[in-house]
Design a protein around this motif. Structure first.
Motif, mmCIF file in Angstrom:
data_model
loop_
_atom_site.group_PDB
_atom_site.id
_atom_site.type_symbol
_atom_site.label_atom_id
_atom_site.label_comp_id
_atom_site.label_asym_id
_atom_site.label_seq_id
_atom_site.Cartn_x
_atom_site.Cartn_y
_atom_site.Cartn_z
ATOM 1 N N ALA A 147 0.845 -1.206 0.000
ATOM 2 C CA ALA A 147 0.000 0.000 0.000
ATOM 3 C C ALA A 147 0.876 1.251 0.000
ATOM 4 O O ALA A 147 0.610 2.211 -0.735
ATOM 5 N N THR A 148 1.937 1.215 0.811
ATOM 6 C CA THR A 148 2.847 2.370 0.904
ATOM 7 C C THR A 148 3.541 2.597 -0.433
ATOM 8 O O THR A 148 3.721 3.740 -0.880
ATOM 9 N N LEU A 149 3.941 1.510 -1.081
ATOM 10 C CA LEU A 149 4.612 1.631 -2.382
ATOM 11 C C LEU A 149 3.697 2.319 -3.393
ATOM 12 O O LEU A 149 4.125 3.199 -4.145
ATOM 13 N N GLN A 150 2.431 1.908 -3.378
ATOM 14 C CA GLN A 150 1.473 2.502 -4.300
ATOM 15 C C GLN A 150 1.358 4.012 -4.057
ATOM 16 O O GLN A 150 1.381 4.811 -5.004
ATOM 17 N N GLN A 151 1.252 4.382 -2.771
ATOM 18 C CA GLN A 151 1.113 5.808 -2.427
ATOM 19 C C GLN A 151 2.366 6.581 -2.801
ATOM 20 O O GLN A 151 2.303 7.676 -3.382
ATOM 21 N N LEU A 152 3.535 5.987 -2.505
ATOM 22 C CA LEU A 152 4.797 6.673 -2.809
ATOM 23 C C LEU A 152 5.000 6.805 -4.313
ATOM 24 O O LEU A 152 5.551 7.816 -4.792
ATOM 25 N N THR A 153 4.549 5.787 -5.070
ATOM 26 C CA THR A 153 4.690 5.840 -6.522
ATOM 27 C C THR A 153 3.861 7.001 -7.070
ATOM 28 O O THR A 153 4.335 7.762 -7.923
ATOM 29 N N GLU A 154 2.659 7.139 -6.580
ATOM 30 C CA GLU A 154 1.784 8.239 -6.992
ATOM 31 C C GLU A 154 2.420 9.579 -6.648
ATOM 32 O O GLU A 154 2.449 10.504 -7.478
ATOM 33 N N GLU A 155 2.953 9.650 -5.445
ATOM 34 C CA GLU A 155 3.624 10.868 -4.971
ATOM 35 C C GLU A 155 4.823 11.195 -5.856
ATOM 36 O O GLU A 155 5.037 12.339 -6.266
ATOM 37 N N TRP A 156 5.578 10.190 -6.181
ATOM 38 C CA TRP A 156 6.759 10.365 -7.033
ATOM 39 C C TRP A 156 6.351 10.889 -8.403
ATOM 40 O O TRP A 156 6.986 11.801 -8.935
ATOM 41 N N ARG A 157 5.278 10.326 -8.964
ATOM 42 C CA ARG A 157 4.836 10.771 -10.296
ATOM 43 C C ARG A 157 4.429 12.239 -10.275
ATOM 44 O O ARG A 157 4.735 12.990 -11.207
ATOM 45 N N GLN A 158 3.780 12.639 -9.197
ATOM 46 C CA GLN A 158 3.388 14.054 -9.063
ATOM 47 C C GLN A 158 4.623 14.937 -8.945
ATOM 48 O O GLN A 158 4.715 15.988 -9.595
ATOM 49 N N VAL A 159 5.544 14.498 -8.109
ATOM 50 C CA VAL A 159 6.778 15.292 -7.923
ATOM 51 C C VAL A 159 7.552 15.397 -9.232
ATOM 52 O O VAL A 159 8.041 16.470 -9.602
ATOM 53 N N ALA A 160 7.633 14.269 -9.960
ATOM 54 C CA ALA A 160 8.373 14.256 -11.229
ATOM 55 C C ALA A 160 7.716 15.207 -12.225
ATOM 56 O O ALA A 160 8.397 15.970 -12.922
ATOM 57 N N ALA A 161 6.380 15.208 -12.276
ATOM 58 C CA ALA A 161 5.662 16.093 -13.203
ATOM 59 C C ALA A 161 5.901 17.550 -12.816
ATOM 60 O O ALA A 161 6.157 18.410 -13.681
ATOM 61 N N THR A 162 5.849 17.834 -11.520
ATOM 62 C CA THR A 162 6.082 19.208 -11.035
ATOM 63 C C THR A 162 7.484 19.660 -11.387
ATOM 64 O O THR A 162 7.708 20.767 -11.876
ATOM 65 N N LEU A 163 8.428 18.778 -11.145
ATOM 66 C CA LEU A 163 9.827 19.133 -11.403
ATOM 67 C C LEU A 163 10.075 19.350 -12.887
ATOM 68 O O LEU A 163 10.812 20.268 -13.281
ATOM 69 N N ASP A 164 9.426 18.504 -13.719
ATOM 70 C CA ASP A 164 9.562 18.695 -15.167
ATOM 71 C C ASP A 164 9.081 20.072 -15.561
ATOM 72 O O ASP A 164 9.713 20.761 -16.368
ATOM 73 N N ALA A 165 7.943 20.482 -14.992
ATOM 74 C CA ALA A 165 7.389 21.806 -15.315
ATOM 75 C C ALA A 165 8.342 22.905 -14.875
ATOM 76 O O ALA A 165 8.568 23.890 -15.584
ATOM 77 N N ILE A 166 8.969 22.736 -13.679
ATOM 78 C CA ILE A 166 9.888 23.763 -13.170
ATOM 79 C C ILE A 166 11.148 23.821 -14.012
ATOM 80 O O ILE A 166 11.696 24.887 -14.281
ATOM 81 N N LEU A 167 11.597 22.628 -14.462
ATOM 82 C CA LEU A 167 12.866 22.586 -15.198
ATOM 83 C C LEU A 167 12.760 23.096 -16.633
ATOM 84 O O LEU A 167 13.772 23.397 -17.262
ATOM 85 N N GLN A 168 11.527 23.186 -17.143
ATOM 86 C CA GLN A 168 11.398 23.636 -18.539
ATOM 87 C C GLN A 168 11.767 25.103 -18.694
ATOM 88 O O GLN A 168 11.449 25.920 -17.866
#
Lengths: 109, 323
Positions: A88-109
């Motif tokens: 369950a924790t892995l699932q939540q962390l994976t979702e969190e990671w995807r959000q963080v990665a998307a946010t970071l991509d937007a910041i890095l552009q």
């Protein structure tokens, strides 16, 4: 501290942040310590034993993993796998990671 | 594989009993699995250097063992700011209390140097005890996870208005005042100075300040008195302002003039020796004169440095002032 030493420190900090997620994800399949390290290394994540083994023990203490000792090739090995809480924790962390990665991509552009 | 056994034995020595065997077993299995892989690839046993490289990559046994143990810090990040503040307050109180407690002994007469060294020794011992006690208290608070919310309980409404201008170190100001007060007390002859030195009748001598010091008696009194008054003012206003900076610069300028005047004395101390070694004592007088000049130079350097810092702050304060 030189620039390169600064960079290495920052790189280590960045990688440290993803270790737990990487280890939990890899333990969707059962592994013992060395095979876990070898698999992570093959996928590009190099963690030394001095970091990895205490980490998996901590995750087990937090009930994210379960383990059992088995004898293989005349050696005692400790096999780890995800617990139900770990899954369950892995699932939540994976979702969190995807959000963080998307946010970071937007910041890095 | 003696090196590997030695490594694992060393690792075990840093672990508590309940972890020794399982950590050893786990790491041993990993190490031997790697060696098996290397043997499979190279077709031979790994060399000493290869084994060493493998163990180095795992890390120092002490550090690896520490990673298995819970919180290893005496006082961690969360508690540290409060710990540091508590230590500062406790040490400041101890300093003031000890200075006040030592004053009667200092003023009662006797050997001033011995009293001052005794006081310094006392301060170090008390300081160490306070350091140990405060560290232990905060370590226990951290260990049991208590008090964090109470320690950092705050409200923006309760924060004090910050006076613009350079900040003041209260501890430094107290210390300066204490030193100046002790010196003034000695200067006014409230404290005694060892008048006679030498152990036996054959090597005795009387030492006293040369009559030239009379020329600066009142200058030194005024400078010290003003300096102590200024320190009290700074403590009252809890900082520096343009008036105190200007006053300090003026006091420092006067101090430098007095120091120059003192450095021009022909003799700073006078020995009136007797016995077989009068010539030896005369030589000692020259050495003592040099020591006094060095001390004066040191004081002058400190005064110049403090004046430079004050001038910088004065310029900043003037620049910040409304037009």
């Amino acid at each position: 501290m030189t620039d390169s030493e600064h960079y290495q420190k920052l790189k280590l900090e960045l990688r440290r942040g993803v270790l737990i997620l990487a280890v939990l994800a890899e333990l969707r399949d059962e592994h013992y310590g060395y095979s876990l390290r070898r698999n992570l290394l093959a996928k590009g994540l190099d963690i030394d034993e001095g970091t990895l083994y205490p980490l998996v023990r901590r995750l087990e203490k937090q009930e994210l993993l379960s383990s059992e000792w088995r004898e293989e090739d005349n050696r005692k090995k400790r096999f780890y796998r995800l617990s139900s809480i770990g899954r369950a924790t892995l699932q939540q962390l994976t979702e969190e990671w995807r959000q963080v990665a998307a946010t970071l991509d937007a910041i890095l552009q | 594989m003696k090196m590997i056994d030695n490594y694992l034995n060393s690792l075990e020595s840093y672990l508590p009993d309940h972890l020794k065997q399982e950590v050893r077993d786990e790491l041993e299995a990993s190490i031997h699995a790697q060696i098996d892989d290397q043997r499979g690839e190279s077709g031979r046993e790994p060399s000493q250097q290869e084994q060493e490289a493998l163990l180095r990559r795992i890390g120092h046994p002490m550090r690896v063992a520490a990673a298995y143990l819970p919180n290893q810090e005496l006082v961690g990040n969360e508690y540290f700011p409060a710990y540091k503040k508590a230590l500062q307050i406790a040490l400041s109180i101890a300093l003031v209390v000890n200075l006040l407690a030592a004053l009667p002994e200092l003023l009662a007469g006797g050997n001033m140097l011995r009293s001052v060294f005794g006081l310094l020794g006392n301060l170090i011992v008390v300081g160490l005890w306070i350091f140990a006690a405060v560290t232990l208290i905060f370590h226990l608070l951290q260990k049991y996870g208590i008090g964090l919310e109470e320690i950092y309980a705050w409200s923006p409404k309760d924060l004090k208005a910050h006076k613009p201008g350079p900040s003041l170190s209260r501890l430094e100001t107290f210390f300066e005042m204490a030193v100046e007060t002790l010196f003034l007390a000695w200067w006014l002859d409230l404290l005694s100075w060892p008048e006679s030195i030498g152990g036996s009748n054959r090597l005795s001598a009387d030492i006293s300040m040369s009559p030239e010091w009379a020329a600066v008696f009142w200058s030194v009194n005024i400078i010290l008195g003003l300096s102590i008054a200024l320190s009290l003012y700074k403590l009252f206003i809890a900082g520096w302002d343009r008036f105190s900076l200007t006053a300090n610069l003026a006091i420092n300028a006067a101090t430098l003039l007095v120091l120059i005047q003192i450095s021009r004395f022909e003799n700073h101390v006078v020995f009136s020796g007797s016995g077989d070694s009068a010539a030896q004592w005369a030589k000692a007088m020259t050495v003592l004169d040099s020591v006094i000049l060095s001390v004066l130079a040191g004081i002058a350097l400190y005064v110049i440095w403090e004046s430079y810092c004050n001038l910088k702050e004065f310029r900043k304060t003037t620049a910040r002032a409304p037009a």
